[in-house]
Design a protein around this motif. Structure first.
Motif, mmCIF file in Angstrom:
data_model
loop_
_atom_site.group_PDB
_atom_site.id
_atom_site.type_symbol
_atom_site.label_atom_id
_atom_site.label_comp_id
_atom_site.label_asym_id
_atom_site.label_seq_id
_atom_site.Cartn_x
_atom_site.Cartn_y
_atom_site.Cartn_z
ATOM 1 N N HIS A 107 104.787 51.897 180.808
ATOM 2 C CA HIS A 107 103.511 51.154 180.833
ATOM 3 C C HIS A 107 102.343 52.107 181.158
ATOM 4 C CE1 HIS A 107 100.879 47.689 181.352
ATOM 5 N NE2 HIS A 107 100.521 48.128 182.542
ATOM 6 N N HIS A 175 97.150 40.238 184.232
ATOM 7 C CA HIS A 175 97.546 41.570 183.769
ATOM 8 C C HIS A 175 97.455 41.651 182.238
ATOM 9 C CE1 HIS A 175 100.633 45.076 183.748
ATOM 10 N NE2 HIS A 175 99.403 45.528 183.782
ATOM 11 N N HIS A 179 94.720 43.982 179.526
ATOM 12 C CA HIS A 179 95.175 44.850 178.432
ATOM 13 C C HIS A 179 94.836 44.261 177.055
ATOM 14 C CE1 HIS A 179 97.147 47.924 180.848
ATOM 15 N NE2 HIS A 179 97.575 46.955 181.644
ATOM 16 N N HIS A 199 92.107 47.650 187.947
ATOM 17 C CA HIS A 199 93.418 47.996 187.395
ATOM 18 C C HIS A 199 93.333 49.236 186.493
ATOM 19 C CE1 HIS A 199 97.569 47.369 186.336
ATOM 20 N NE2 HIS A 199 97.306 47.223 185.055
ATOM 21 N N HIS A 203 95.305 52.915 186.269
ATOM 22 C CA HIS A 203 95.928 53.454 185.060
ATOM 23 C C HIS A 203 95.528 54.913 184.794
ATOM 24 C CE1 HIS A 203 98.590 50.681 182.934
ATOM 25 N NE2 HIS A 203 97.913 49.696 183.505
#
Ligand SMILES: [Zn+2]
Ligand SMILES: [Zn+2]
Length: 231
Positions: A107, A175, A179, A199, A203
């Motif tokens: 991920h 989540h 994305h 978030h 990443h």
């Protein structure tokens, strides 16, 4: 015997785009032909919402003190999300190594701060937890539910189930929202934009082992001093 932990340092470096594209192509190629992304999203959503509805139906005039279960469980779940993300998704821990391998080397390799968007619905598989995860959480916490039911009150047990299942569903939806491609109207809402930034910083491969472990609301990150303040 103590298990030697694999070194996560090689994953903490931003990889060239070509390498990331290769890992992405391999991960997408491993998705079985029968995989249904909307089913993968619908199953935990329906299980979660169904358990919430059933729990609410079981409530019998809860008192104000019993209703405090809701904020208390929300806070506990937020700290638990932080702990699981830091110690299970970013470090292989028996018997849940699969969660590490799907998260840190995959991920995080595929989605980086400036390339967060899924390219097709099939890629839901690279973002959502395994479809049976919510059932595993419900069954794994059943001793807590039964303890509350018999030792505290059925109302507190029902509120615990409703709140914890609501938290899992919110985790999955949020989540996934972070994305989404920016063309999606959900991705352009203020709330999702604000939460996605937190978030997206996580990443950054160089930061992921130390900062921004909350995926929903950064409460535990704030309390434990793990919000990244650098540039
Ligand atoms: Zn993510
Ligand atoms: Zn992570």
């Amino acid at each position: 015997m103590a298990r030697s932990r694999p070194d996560t340092a090689p994953y903490e470096v931003t990889q060239p785009r070509s390498r990331r594209e290769r890992v992405r192509a391999e991960a997408v190629a491993r998705i079985p032909w029968w995989y249904n992304p909307w089913g993968h999203l619908a199953f935990p959503s329906c299980v979660g919402l169904g358990l919430i509805a059933a729990s609410i139906a079981l409530l019998d005039r809860p008192t104000a003190v019993e209703l405090l279960t809701v904020p208390l469980v929300l806070v506990l779940a937020n700290f638990n999300e932080w702990r699981i993300h830091k110690h299970i998704l970013h470090r292989p821990s028996w018997p849940l190594e699969l969660l590490f391998w799907r998260h840190t080397p995959e991920h995080h390799m595929i989605f980086v701060r400036d390339d967060m968007a899924m390219r097709e619905t099939k890629e839901f598989r690279l973002v959502l937890i395994p479809f049976y995860g919510i059932l595993a959480i419900f069954l794994g916490t059943l001793p807590v539910t039964l303890g509350l039911w018999f030792l505290v009150s059925p109302n507190v047990a029902a509120l615990y189930v409703a709140t914890s299942m609501g938290y899992v569903v919110a985790y999955e939806w949020l989540h996934l929202a972070y994305h989404l491609p920016m063309a999606n109207p959900i991705a352009r809402t203020r709330l999702v934009g604000w939460l996605r930034h937190h978030h997206a910083v996580h990443h950054t491969p160089e930061l992921m082992q130390r900062w921004n472990f909350n995926v929903t609301v950064p409460l535990a990150d704030l309390a434990l001093g793990t919000i990244y303040r650098g540039r």
